[in-house]
Every structure is written in structure tokens, then in C-alpha cells.
Design a protein around this motif. Structure first.
Motif, PDB file in Angstrom:
ATOM      1  N   ASP A 151       1.591   5.689  -1.959  1.00  0.00           N
ATOM      2  CA  ASP A 151       1.535   6.961  -1.241  1.00  0.00           C
ATOM      3  C   ASP A 151       2.034   8.073  -2.152  1.00  0.00           C
ATOM      4  O   ASP A 151       2.966   7.891  -2.929  1.00  0.00           O
ATOM      5  CB  ASP A 151       2.405   6.925   0.021  1.00  0.00           C
ATOM      6  CG  ASP A 151       1.824   6.048   1.113  1.00  0.00           C
ATOM      7  OD1 ASP A 151       0.650   5.643   0.985  1.00  0.00           O
ATOM      8  OD2 ASP A 151       2.554   5.761   2.085  1.00  0.00           O
ATOM      9  N   GLU A 177       0.822  -1.210   0.000  1.00  0.00           N
ATOM     10  CA  GLU A 177       0.000   0.000   0.000  1.00  0.00           C
ATOM     11  C   GLU A 177       0.859   1.265   0.000  1.00  0.00           C
ATOM     12  O   GLU A 177       0.559   2.234  -0.699  1.00  0.00           O
ATOM     13  CB  GLU A 177      -0.933  -0.014   1.215  1.00  0.00           C
ATOM     14  CG  GLU A 177      -1.863   1.157   1.275  1.00  0.00           C
ATOM     15  CD  GLU A 177      -2.761   1.135   2.501  1.00  0.00           C
ATOM     16  OE1 GLU A 177      -3.612   2.045   2.594  1.00  0.00           O
ATOM     17  OE2 GLU A 177      -2.612   0.244   3.367  1.00  0.00           O
ATOM     18  N   SER A 178       1.952   1.239   0.749  1.00  0.00           N
ATOM     19  CA  SER A 178       2.816   2.423   0.854  1.00  0.00           C
ATOM     20  C   SER A 178       3.462   2.803  -0.484  1.00  0.00           C
ATOM     21  O   SER A 178       3.852   3.961  -0.668  1.00  0.00           O
ATOM     22  CB  SER A 178       3.899   2.203   1.912  1.00  0.00           C
ATOM     23  OG  SER A 178       4.706   1.089   1.558  1.00  0.00           O
TER      24      SER A 178
END
Length: 160
Positions: free
Chosen positions: A30, A26-27
């Protein structure tokens, strides 16, 4: 978790995001600036499958199967053509490149005060075509996303 309908789901396109040697997290998404692709009628399907590798075992007179490389079938999108939609414009522009783009799929399953489930992945926009059909049909933009990564699953979460 209760069932929920596809209605209310949203698909977003981000910027160019190159492939990497390991699975995405998920990061890795970002900092993306997301643009919603509007007027969607169908999101197709999203997932992964292993290629079949076979071996003809003479002694056992049996074909043996093992898993090979992983692949995701194309995610086939259908939208009503909207010339003013920035997401559709980004999708059409992405098809003209050979780059992977970041995508985010958001589901309408957020608990009260919480956050919805999301899916993140990278894909090449492999095609974009217009379908006109017959008199009583909406003109459609069809696009094929060639998924080139794992799909990062983020579950819906309760509010803090």
C-alpha cells in the motif's frame, strides 16, 4: 475461471522496499507509486522452489530428501528498448543499486466491472543489458529480477 493469455499483462516497478523477517502481504505494498515498464515482449516466469537437502541413509541404502530454504528463480524480462519509457528508466536505475524494489504484475483477467489478478513481490534488478541481434530484429532491453520475497497472489474479483 477461464483461461487467459499473457497478452495484456502489465508489470510495474515501485520504490525501494526493504526485505522483512516475515512473508509479505498485500497491505505491505500500500502507498507504493507504480510506474509501468512498457514495451514488454516476455515476462519470464515467477514462482518459488525449495532447495534440496539430501541425507545418505547407510542402513536403508537410500538417499533421503527434504526441503531446505526457498528460492525464486530470476524473472527474466525482455522489452523493446524505449528511451522515453519511465518504467524502463526506473529499471535501469534500480540495477545500479543494491536495493530491493517493489514490483506488481497485473493480469488481463478482470471480470466485467471487476479487478484483475495481481502479483506483488520485491526483487533486486540483478542485470540489465541491451541485445541488438540481426538486421530484422527489434533492439531489446533484457533485465533479470532476483526475487527476494514470497509472491503475494491477489485473485481477480467481481465488481461491487
Amino acid at each position: 475461471m477461464p483461461m487467459f493469455a499473457t497478452a495484456g499483462s502489465k508489470l510495474y516497478i515501485g520504490g525501494v522496499l526493504p526485505d522483512q523477517n516475515s512473508d509479505f502481504a498485500e497491505s505491505d505494498f500500500d502507498g507504493e507509486t507504480w510506474t509501468e515498464i512498457s514495451r514488454l515482449e516476455s515476462l519470464g516466469s515467477l514462482g518459488d522452489a525449495a532447495s534440496e537437502v539430501t541425507f545418505e541413509d547407510i542402513g536403508q541404502q537410500r538417499t533421503k530428501r527434504i526441503k531446505g530454504t526457498r528460492t525464486a528463480p530470476p524473472m527474466e524480462l525482455v522489452a523493446a528498448i524505449d528511451y522515453d519509457d519511465a518504467g524502463q528508466q526506473a529499471l535501469i536505475a534500480a540495477e545500479k543499486t543494491n536495493d530491493n524494489y517493489a514490483f506488481k504484475l497485473e493480469f488481463p483477467d478482470a471480470p466485467a466491472g471487476g479487478t484483475p489478478s495481481e502479483r506483488y513481490f520485491i526483487a533486486i534488478v540483478g542485470s540489465q543489458t541491451e541485445a541488438y541481434d540481426t538486421a530484422n530484429n527489434v533492439m531489446k532491453l533484457n533485465a533479470s529480477l532476483w526475487v527476494n520475497s514470497n509472491v503475494v497472489r491477489v485473485d481477480a474479483a467481481e465488481g461491487v
